[in-house]
Scaffold this motif. Sequence first.
Motif, short mmCIF file in Angstrom:
data_model
loop_
_atom_site.label_atom_id
_atom_site.label_comp_id
_atom_site.label_asym_id
_atom_site.label_seq_id
_atom_site.Cartn_x
_atom_site.Cartn_y
_atom_site.Cartn_z
N ASN A 121 0.94 -1.46 -0.03
CA ASN A 121 -0.10 0.09 0.04
C ASN A 121 0.51 1.11 0.46
N LEU A 122 0.67 2.00 -1.23
CA LEU A 122 2.63 2.91 -1.38
C LEU A 122 2.04 3.71 -2.34
N ALA A 123 2.07 4.79 -2.26
CA ALA A 123 1.89 6.27 -2.53
C ALA A 123 2.85 6.20 -4.52
N ASP A 124 1.96 5.44 -5.41
CA ASP A 124 2.71 5.50 -6.82
C ASP A 124 4.30 5.56 -6.88
N ASN A 125 4.65 7.55 -6.46
CA ASN A 125 6.02 8.12 -6.39
C ASN A 125 6.71 7.23 -5.67
N VAL A 126 6.42 6.78 -4.37
CA VAL A 126 7.05 5.76 -3.02
C VAL A 126 7.77 4.73 -4.16
N ARG A 127 6.62 4.44 -4.84
CA ARG A 127 6.59 2.01 -5.43
C ARG A 127 8.00 2.84 -6.02
N HIS A 128 8.22 3.92 -7.01
CA HIS A 128 8.77 3.87 -8.27
C HIS A 128 10.30 4.15 -7.88
N VAL A 129 10.51 5.17 -6.45
CA VAL A 129 11.81 5.28 -6.62
C VAL A 129 12.24 3.91 -5.78
N SER A 130 11.38 3.21 -5.16
CA SER A 130 11.91 1.95 -4.69
C SER A 130 12.48 1.01 -5.20
N PHE A 131 11.12 1.07 -6.56
CA PHE A 131 11.92 -0.08 -7.39
C PHE A 131 13.51 0.11 -8.33
N GLN A 132 13.29 1.72 -8.44
CA GLN A 132 14.44 2.37 -9.36
C GLN A 132 16.00 1.75 -8.40
N LEU A 134 16.20 -0.33 -5.97
CA LEU A 134 17.10 -1.45 -6.33
C LEU A 134 17.15 -1.94 -7.72
N LEU A 135 16.93 -1.38 -8.74
CA LEU A 135 17.64 -1.52 -9.85
C LEU A 135 19.14 -0.78 -10.17
N GLY A 136 19.14 0.30 -9.84
CA GLY A 136 20.37 0.56 -9.41
C GLY A 136 21.78 0.19 -8.25
N ALA A 194 17.00 7.03 -6.62
CA ALA A 194 16.84 6.21 -7.59
C ALA A 194 18.39 6.25 -7.14
N GLY A 195 19.00 7.67 -7.97
CA GLY A 195 20.46 7.75 -8.03
C GLY A 195 21.22 7.00 -7.19
N ALA A 196 21.20 6.78 -5.60
CA ALA A 196 21.49 6.07 -4.10
C ALA A 196 21.84 5.03 -5.43
N GLY A 197 20.73 4.35 -5.04
CA GLY A 197 20.96 2.70 -5.69
C GLY A 197 21.80 2.77 -6.71
N VAL A 198 22.11 3.66 -7.79
CA VAL A 198 23.32 3.72 -8.74
C VAL A 198 24.81 3.47 -8.30
N ALA A 199 24.83 4.59 -7.26
CA ALA A 199 25.99 4.66 -6.41
C ALA A 199 26.42 4.33 -5.99
N SER A 200 25.65 3.24 -5.50
CA SER A 200 25.45 2.08 -3.87
C SER A 200 26.02 1.34 -5.57
N GLY A 201 25.75 0.72 -6.18
CA GLY A 201 26.35 -0.43 -7.03
C GLY A 201 27.81 -0.54 -7.76
N ILE A 202 27.37 0.78 -8.24
CA ILE A 202 28.83 1.00 -8.25
C ILE A 202 30.28 1.52 -7.44
#
Length: 452
Positions: A121-132, A134-136, A194-202
């Motif tokens: 039960n998440l707001a759409d914008n919160v769900r989008h940030v979560s997925f991006q 994790l993708l990063g 989402a950028g935080a995920g990419v930064a951690s991945g790198i």
Amino acid sequence: MKPTTTIADKFKQLLVILLPILITQITLSAITFFDTNMSGKFSSIDLAGVAIGSSLWVPIQVGLTGILLGLTPIVSHLVGNNQRNNIAYHVIQALWLSFILALLVLLIGSFVVPPILEGMNLADNVRHVSFQYLLGISIGIIPLFGYTVLRCLIDALGETRISMIITLISLPINVTLNYALIFGKYGFPQMGGAGAGVASGITYWCIFIIALWFVHRKHPFAKLGIFRKLHFISFRSWKELLNIGVPIGFSIFFETAVFAAVTLLMSQFSTATIAAHQAALNFATTLYMIPLSICMSLTILIGYEKGANRNKDAKQYAIIGISFAVALSLLTAIILIFASKPIASLYSDEAHIIDLIQHFLVYAIFFQISDAIATPTQGALRGYKDVTPAFLIALLAYWIIGLPVGFILANYTNLGPDGYWIGLITGLAIGAILLLRRLMSIQRKFALVTSD
């Protein structure tokens, strides 16, 4: 590492092993801290999104990399028993296993993460940030698992300062990448959480490459010839590693997953409550690095002494380590009491969220004592290669007692989100008592063997 005879010498040896591990763990924790902190500075929506994303990722990460921690007591025992020539073989087998585990995470995650997020039960914008987010993170899973193996080798040899150096190098890389990718600096796109995920991945790639260089080129690792011969997969070796590592991994998973489950259950409350809960939990996790570092140190030292059949010395290390952890927990509790507002202000500029964070930080005080007993005790048990009971205790304390108590208090009383924190504290306290009893039982067993 070297044999010690007095309590003072043992405490000094503990500090030599511990301090670099502590700095390493705090630095690794700081990666998640800055992900959460800097995302919160971008917006509360991004803070909530990263909170949900990290709640899904962290239990999987620490649980599966926890399986690889089985390498630490194996190498420690080999060192204590003067069998260094067998270390390279076990490390290569662990690297093969880490690669397979990482591929499984990527494969299974691609199928299960989207429906999990959709079902919340998440707001759409919160769900989008979560997925991006994790993708990063996913771009760095393979090197993160590989680095875990190399770090187990480095630490088991007593060279914990090398792990510290590697991780200290990685932190400014991560913070700079966070700044660039979250806020859109230096010509990079503005990606928010989402950028935080990419930064951690790198960043995970960076620490893996640096660790590879140390193990291949620097003393004392180079003379082990880890990569001199490519050993093919041995299921017999995997069995030994998994027999130790799987209970460790599941024990860690059950402990961390219950915190993640609480965060996910918090989704029934407001975005502000989710954000404040995650911020308070993030800081409590940072403080948790102290008993966790003592835990890892005790695994190395007790494994070394047990490998050399010095059972009395192993017991003394356990007593020293647990006592030291309890003393430090009292200090961190004082910090939480008198500095809750400055701590809360690190995570947000919004006054109502700061107030909520302060409120939740009160509960974190009670975490410290239980963690100071339970976590080092687990490390001592791993040094003895006694790992299955700790896994069963974690399942009982956190999932059969702690989480149900929290759910009942949160949903069937007026406590609301506070109920989940009370449930967590209950589970942690019960786990600490049961783990300490198990350690005392194991020590009595080996004391009888020694006397015979």
